[in-house]
Design a protein around this motif. Structure first.
Motif, PDB file in Angstrom:
ATOM      1  N   ASP A 102       5.476  -8.630   4.199  1.00 63.01           N
ATOM      2  CA  ASP A 102       6.645  -8.207   3.432  1.00 63.01           C
ATOM      3  C   ASP A 102       7.648  -9.357   3.466  1.00 63.01           C
ATOM      4  O   ASP A 102       7.280 -10.486   3.809  1.00 63.01           O
ATOM      5  N   LYS A 103       8.904  -9.095   3.156  1.00 61.61           N
ATOM      6  CA  LYS A 103       9.882 -10.191   3.072  1.00 61.61           C
ATOM      7  C   LYS A 103      10.156 -10.851   4.430  1.00 61.61           C
ATOM      8  O   LYS A 103      10.696 -11.949   4.491  1.00 61.61           O
ATOM      9  N   LYS A 104       9.761 -10.179   5.507  1.00 59.13           N
ATOM     10  CA  LYS A 104       9.994 -10.728   6.855  1.00 59.13           C
ATOM     11  C   LYS A 104       8.847 -11.604   7.333  1.00 59.13           C
ATOM     12  O   LYS A 104       8.909 -12.184   8.401  1.00 59.13           O
ATOM     13  N   GLY A 105       7.761 -11.646   6.544  1.00 62.77           N
ATOM     14  CA  GLY A 105       6.612 -12.442   6.956  1.00 62.77           C
ATOM     15  C   GLY A 105       5.376 -11.584   7.159  1.00 62.77           C
ATOM     16  O   GLY A 105       5.283 -10.472   6.621  1.00 62.77           O
ATOM     17  N   ILE A 106       4.432 -12.102   7.954  1.00 64.98           N
ATOM     18  CA  ILE A 106       3.168 -11.399   8.216  1.00 64.98           C
ATOM     19  C   ILE A 106       3.175 -10.910   9.657  1.00 64.98           C
ATOM     20  O   ILE A 106       3.363 -11.701  10.588  1.00 64.98           O
ATOM     21  N   ASN A 107       2.991  -9.603   9.830  1.00 64.95           N
ATOM     22  CA  ASN A 107       3.026  -9.024  11.171  1.00 64.95           C
ATOM     23  C   ASN A 107       1.910  -7.999  11.346  1.00 64.95           C
ATOM     24  O   ASN A 107       1.575  -7.276  10.407  1.00 64.95           O
TER      25      ASN A 107
ATOM     26  N   ALA B   5       2.824  -3.892   1.615  1.00 62.86           N
ATOM     27  CA  ALA B   5       3.474  -2.635   2.010  1.00 62.86           C
ATOM     28  C   ALA B   5       3.050  -1.438   1.168  1.00 62.86           C
ATOM     29  O   ALA B   5       3.263  -0.291   1.556  1.00 62.86           O
ATOM     30  N   LEU B   6       2.434  -1.694   0.017  1.00 56.14           N
ATOM     31  CA  LEU B   6       1.939  -0.596  -0.828  1.00 56.14           C
ATOM     32  C   LEU B   6       0.436  -0.395  -0.652  1.00 56.14           C
ATOM     33  O   LEU B   6      -0.028   0.736  -0.460  1.00 56.14           O
ATOM     34  N   SER B   7      -0.326  -1.484  -0.681  1.00 55.34           N
ATOM     35  CA  SER B   7      -1.790  -1.344  -0.574  1.00 55.34           C
ATOM     36  C   SER B   7      -2.220  -0.829   0.796  1.00 55.34           C
ATOM     37  O   SER B   7      -3.351  -0.368   0.950  1.00 55.34           O
ATOM     38  N   VAL B   8      -1.322  -0.893   1.786  1.00 53.52           N
ATOM     39  CA  VAL B   8      -1.686  -0.350   3.106  1.00 53.52           C
ATOM     40  C   VAL B   8      -2.074   1.124   2.998  1.00 53.52           C
ATOM     41  O   VAL B   8      -2.966   1.603   3.715  1.00 53.52           O
TER      42      VAL B   8
ATOM     43  N   THR C 177       0.420   1.228  -8.441  1.00 52.28           N
ATOM     44  CA  THR C 177       1.871   1.195  -8.643  1.00 52.28           C
ATOM     45  C   THR C 177       2.535   2.423  -8.020  1.00 52.28           C
ATOM     46  O   THR C 177       1.945   3.496  -7.938  1.00 52.28           O
ATOM     47  N   SER C 178       3.755   2.210  -7.599  1.00 47.45           N
ATOM     48  CA  SER C 178       4.558   3.274  -7.004  1.00 47.45           C
ATOM     49  C   SER C 178       5.927   3.262  -7.656  1.00 47.45           C
ATOM     50  O   SER C 178       6.542   2.207  -7.803  1.00 47.45           O
ATOM     51  N   SER C 179       6.403   4.447  -8.031  1.00 46.07           N
ATOM     52  CA  SER C 179       7.729   4.573  -8.625  1.00 46.07           C
ATOM     53  C   SER C 179       8.478   5.687  -7.900  1.00 46.07           C
ATOM     54  O   SER C 179       8.065   6.842  -7.947  1.00 46.07           O
ATOM     55  N   ALA C 180       9.548   5.319  -7.222  1.00 40.50           N
ATOM     56  CA  ALA C 180      10.315   6.288  -6.441  1.00 40.50           C
ATOM     57  C   ALA C 180      11.748   6.343  -6.949  1.00 40.50           C
ATOM     58  O   ALA C 180      12.318   5.330  -7.361  1.00 40.50           O
ATOM     59  N   LYS C 181      12.334   7.535  -6.908  1.00 48.30           N
ATOM     60  CA  LYS C 181      13.736   7.650  -7.322  1.00 48.30           C
ATOM     61  C   LYS C 181      14.363   8.879  -6.658  1.00 48.30           C
ATOM     62  O   LYS C 181      13.668   9.792  -6.220  1.00 48.30           O
ATOM     63  N   THR C 182      15.697   8.857  -6.633  1.00 53.94           N
ATOM     64  CA  THR C 182      16.432   9.977  -6.064  1.00 53.94           C
ATOM     65  C   THR C 182      16.208  11.240  -6.873  1.00 53.94           C
ATOM     66  O   THR C 182      16.125  11.193  -8.101  1.00 53.94           O
ATOM     67  N   ASN C 183      16.126  12.354  -6.181  1.00 52.41           N
ATOM     68  CA  ASN C 183      16.116  13.652  -6.859  1.00 52.41           C
ATOM     69  C   ASN C 183      17.356  13.727  -7.759  1.00 52.41           C
ATOM     70  O   ASN C 183      18.463  13.391  -7.351  1.00 52.41           O
ATOM     71  N   ILE C 184      17.162  14.175  -8.993  1.00 51.64           N
ATOM     72  CA  ILE C 184      18.255  14.148  -9.985  1.00 51.64           C
ATOM     73  C   ILE C 184      19.489  14.927  -9.522  1.00 51.64           C
ATOM     74  O   ILE C 184      20.621  14.588  -9.844  1.00 51.64           O
ATOM     75  N   MET C 185      19.283  15.963  -8.698  1.00 53.19           N
ATOM     76  CA  MET C 185      20.408  16.770  -8.194  1.00 53.19           C
ATOM     77  C   MET C 185      21.276  15.987  -7.208  1.00 53.19           C
ATOM     78  O   MET C 185      22.416  16.335  -6.965  1.00 53.19           O
TER      79      MET C 185
ATOM     80  N   SER D  68      16.388   3.782  -6.481  1.00 56.77           N
ATOM     81  CA  SER D  68      15.117   3.685  -7.205  1.00 56.77           C
ATOM     82  C   SER D  68      14.334   2.492  -6.671  1.00 56.77           C
ATOM     83  O   SER D  68      14.919   1.491  -6.240  1.00 56.77           O
ATOM     84  N   ALA D  69      13.011   2.606  -6.694  1.00 53.61           N
ATOM     85  CA  ALA D  69      12.153   1.512  -6.224  1.00 53.61           C
ATOM     86  C   ALA D  69      10.853   1.519  -7.012  1.00 53.61           C
ATOM     87  O   ALA D  69      10.256   2.581  -7.221  1.00 53.61           O
ATOM     88  N   ASN D  70      10.448   0.337  -7.453  1.00 56.64           N
ATOM     89  CA  ASN D  70       9.175   0.183  -8.150  1.00 56.64           C
ATOM     90  C   ASN D  70       8.362  -0.897  -7.450  1.00 56.64           C
ATOM     91  O   ASN D  70       8.868  -2.006  -7.221  1.00 56.64           O
ATOM     92  N   GLU D  71       7.121  -0.545  -7.122  1.00 57.74           N
ATOM     93  CA  GLU D  71       6.237  -1.487  -6.437  1.00 57.74           C
ATOM     94  C   GLU D  71       4.925  -1.613  -7.208  1.00 57.74           C
ATOM     95  O   GLU D  71       4.440  -0.646  -7.793  1.00 57.74           O
ATOM     96  N   THR D  72       4.359  -2.800  -7.180  1.00 52.27           N
ATOM     97  CA  THR D  72       3.044  -3.049  -7.780  1.00 52.27           C
ATOM     98  C   THR D  72       2.198  -3.853  -6.805  1.00 52.27           C
ATOM     99  O   THR D  72       2.682  -4.840  -6.233  1.00 52.27           O
ATOM    100  N   SER D  73       0.962  -3.412  -6.630  1.00 56.18           N
ATOM    101  CA  SER D  73       0.008  -4.132  -5.784  1.00 56.18           C
ATOM    102  C   SER D  73      -1.273  -4.339  -6.588  1.00 56.18           C
ATOM    103  O   SER D  73      -1.817  -3.394  -7.151  1.00 56.18           O
ATOM    104  N   ILE D  74      -1.745  -5.576  -6.643  1.00 58.44           N
ATOM    105  CA  ILE D  74      -2.934  -5.913  -7.429  1.00 58.44           C
ATOM    106  C   ILE D  74      -3.944  -6.620  -6.529  1.00 58.44           C
ATOM    107  O   ILE D  74      -3.562  -7.420  -5.660  1.00 58.44           O
ATOM    108  N   GLY D  75      -5.209  -6.324  -6.744  1.00 55.64           N
ATOM    109  CA  GLY D  75      -6.230  -6.986  -5.941  1.00 55.64           C
ATOM    110  C   GLY D  75      -7.623  -6.788  -6.505  1.00 55.64           C
ATOM    111  O   GLY D  75      -7.822  -6.173  -7.551  1.00 55.64           O
TER     112      GLY D  75
END
Length: 202
Positions: A131-136, A105-108, A27-35, A43-50
């Motif tokens: 990703d949302k654009k397909g497989i490349n 895009a995360l497990s890479v 899992t990845s959790s990203a967010k803007t610096n509070i300042m 903010s972005a949250n990603e989960t990759s399972i395998g």
């Protein structure tokens, strides 16, 4: 974001990797610096399972939820079927892959960490990324060693560049070859994420 002040550090990212019973959850959790949230709230949250089979990572599921302020910019999930060589987008659209080696895009980042340790002299790593654009097919060029500074700490890293994704990041041996610095251009915007924490459980 590029302004007349130069490049602003926009945010921080936390990673958590759990590996157990021949499976992984990353899992990845990203967010803007509070300042900077008043200027740019992101903010972005990603989960990759395998699965882990014969020391190989085999992805099966990916989900992303990304917001800018209150606006939902990304919200989709991917079901990956490596043996059948296809991916289902939101259970609505199916995309056919060229092989069973399909990476999200995360497990890479896990694949790059693993592959660079397996073959340190390799100069280009190539993956089928969905990703949302397909497989490349996407290439990641190993540009060599680079010393970077995060909160006054000197970190020895390897710099990796994917021009097609407009993505440059640094991986660190101290952090199990995971990204400690990610820079991505998207049209006129320039994002920079810095690792705050990487938690790995076996």
């Amino acid at each position: 974001s590029h302004t007349n002040l130069g490049s602003i550090k926009l945010g921080i990212v936390n990673y958590e990797l759990i590996m157990a019973n021949q499976a992984y959850v990353f899992t990845s959790s990203a967010k803007t610096n509070i300042m900077l949230q008043a200027l740019y709230d992101f903010s972005a949250n990603e989960t990759s399972i395998g699965l882990i089979k014969d020391n190989q990572l085999i992805g099966s599921y990916y989900k992303i939820n990304e917001k800018k302020g209150e606006l939902l910019r990304e919200n989709y999930e991917l079901s990956i079927y490596p043996e059948e060589q296809y991916v289902s987008f939101n259970n609505e659209i199916n995309w056919k892959a060229n092989s069973n080696n399909i990476v999200d895009a995360l497990s890479v980042y896990l694949h790059i960490s693993k592959d660079i340790q397996k073959d340190p002299n390799k100069q280009v790593l190539s993956y089928q990324i969905v990703d949302k654009k397909g497989i490349n097919n996407r290439d990641f060029f190993i540009e060599g060693f680079e010393t970077i500074y995060i909160e006054n700490n000197e970190i020895e890293t390897i710099r990796i560049n994917s021009p097609e994704l407009r993505l440059i990041f640094n991986i660190s041996k101290e952090h199990n070859f995971m990204p400690v610095n990610i820079e991505k251009s998207n049209g006129k915007s320039h994002y920079r994420l810095i690792l705050k924490d990487f938690n790995q459980q076996f």
